[in-house]
Scaffold this active site. Structure first.
Site, PDB file in Angstrom:
ATOM      1  N   ASP A  80       8.444  55.779 -16.000  1.00  0.00           N
ATOM      2  CA  ASP A  80       7.242  55.955 -15.109  1.00  0.00           C
ATOM      3  C   ASP A  80       6.927  57.534 -15.241  1.00  0.00           C
ATOM      4  OD1 ASP A  80       5.455  56.462 -12.983  1.00  0.00           O
ATOM      5  OD2 ASP A  80       6.893  55.719 -11.432  1.00  0.00           O
ATOM      6  N   TRP A 105      17.577  58.516 -14.636  1.00  0.00           N
ATOM      7  CA  TRP A 105      17.562  57.066 -14.331  1.00  0.00           C
ATOM      8  C   TRP A 105      17.793  56.426 -15.822  1.00  0.00           C
ATOM      9  CZ3 TRP A 105      12.677  59.133 -14.695  1.00  0.00           C
ATOM     10  CH2 TRP A 105      11.915  58.683 -15.268  1.00  0.00           C
ATOM     11  N   ASP A 124      13.479  63.433 -17.296  1.00  0.00           N
ATOM     12  CA  ASP A 124      12.212  64.068 -16.929  1.00  0.00           C
ATOM     13  C   ASP A 124      12.362  65.556 -17.688  1.00  0.00           C
ATOM     14  OD1 ASP A 124      10.887  61.994 -15.804  1.00  0.00           O
ATOM     15  OD2 ASP A 124      11.359  63.133 -13.548  1.00  0.00           O
ATOM     16  N   ASN A 153      12.628  54.699 -10.504  1.00  0.00           N
ATOM     17  CA  ASN A 153      11.822  55.556 -11.252  1.00  0.00           C
ATOM     18  C   ASN A 153      10.792  56.325 -10.750  1.00  0.00           C
ATOM     19  OD1 ASN A 153       9.909  53.665 -11.238  1.00  0.00           O
ATOM     20  ND2 ASN A 153       9.923  53.257 -13.249  1.00  0.00           N
ATOM     21  N   ASP A 154      10.635  56.558  -9.433  1.00  0.00           N
ATOM     22  CA  ASP A 154       9.377  57.071  -8.862  1.00  0.00           C
ATOM     23  C   ASP A 154       9.724  58.190  -8.299  1.00  0.00           C
ATOM     24  OD1 ASP A 154       7.556  55.142  -9.517  1.00  0.00           O
ATOM     25  OD2 ASP A 154       7.994  53.915  -7.712  1.00  0.00           O
ATOM     26  N   TRP A 157      12.926  63.646 -11.009  1.00  0.00           N
ATOM     27  CA  TRP A 157      14.221  64.010 -11.363  1.00  0.00           C
ATOM     28  C   TRP A 157      14.353  65.615 -11.637  1.00  0.00           C
ATOM     29  CZ3 TRP A 157      17.663  60.531 -10.201  1.00  0.00           C
ATOM     30  CH2 TRP A 157      17.387  59.100  -9.969  1.00  0.00           C
ATOM     31  N   TYR A 166       7.378  69.124 -12.920  1.00  0.00           N
ATOM     32  CA  TYR A 166       7.551  67.909 -13.858  1.00  0.00           C
ATOM     33  C   TYR A 166       6.582  68.133 -15.050  1.00  0.00           C
ATOM     34  CZ  TYR A 166       6.603  63.207 -15.701  1.00  0.00           C
ATOM     35  OH  TYR A 166       6.609  62.406 -16.620  1.00  0.00           O
ATOM     36  N   THR A 169       8.329  62.885 -19.778  1.00  0.00           N
ATOM     37  CA  THR A 169       9.559  61.867 -19.786  1.00  0.00           C
ATOM     38  C   THR A 169       9.874  61.529 -21.105  1.00  0.00           C
ATOM     39  OG1 THR A 169       8.978  61.305 -17.391  1.00  0.00           O
ATOM     40  CG2 THR A 169      10.677  60.115 -18.680  1.00  0.00           C
TER      41      THR A 169
END
Length: 178
Positions: A80, A105, A124, A153-154, A157, A166, A169
């Site tokens: 995600d 994750w 991330d 995954n939302d 991280w 961010y 990923t």
């Protein structure tokens, strides 16, 4: 002329009265309240219907399973976010100037080439502005609810890093799932 007008209004009054009486005989206040309540509750549930989180982006071509710059690449089954492979990085490495997140994750994805399931660590990349030129992928295979942090995954991280911004990923292989 006045007599004709009185006759016409009397006729309209009788039709309105008959219609009102039929409506009153066929329904009650309770049924009106029940229908109104159903419409009100049904209207409140409309926002809870499924919605498109891909923001209308079209699906890629069928051959995208082997293309690491497409959302349909097999390693991205639980990804995600924006693809680092389209932001100057690779499938498993952050672009220059971004640091990998300290928390992650993990997903289990099947490689169609060999038919095996692999553990994939989704990290991330943090510290740079979000990569806007990369496709936004949102695959939720075997995702768990938000209260199971390591399987959801939302979440941003980058929260454990000093720079929590961010960028994109990556999807690094951890090993073969057993």
């Amino acid at each position: 002329m006045i007599a004709l007008f009185d006759t016409l209004t009397g006729f309209i009054d009788r039709i309105a009265e008959r219609g009102s009486r039929r409506l009153a005989l066929g329904s009650s206040r309770r049924s009106f309240l029940a229908r109104s309540g159903t419409a009100l509750v049904g209207g409140m549930l409309l926002p809870a219907l499924p919605f498109d989180r891909t923001f209308g982006q079209a699906l890629a071509a069928v051959g995208a399973v082997d293309d690491p710059t497409a959302c349909e690449y097999w390693r991205y089954c639980a990804l995600d976010g924006n693809l680092c492979s389209s932001c100057g990085g690779s499938v498993s490495q952050c672009p220059p100037g971004a640091e990998i997140s300290k928390v992650t994750w993990v997903g289990t994805c099947r490689n169609p080439a060999d038919g095996k399931d692999y553990l994939v660590s989704y990290n991330d990349c943090c510290g740079r502005a979000i990569c806007d030129n990369a496709p936004f992928c949102n695959s939720n295979e075997r995702e768990r609810p938000g209260y199971r942090m390591g399987l959801h995954n939302d979440i941003n991280w980058c929260m454990a890093n000093t720079s929590q911004g961010y960028h994109c990923t990556v999807a690094a292989l951890v090993g073969i799932a057993e």
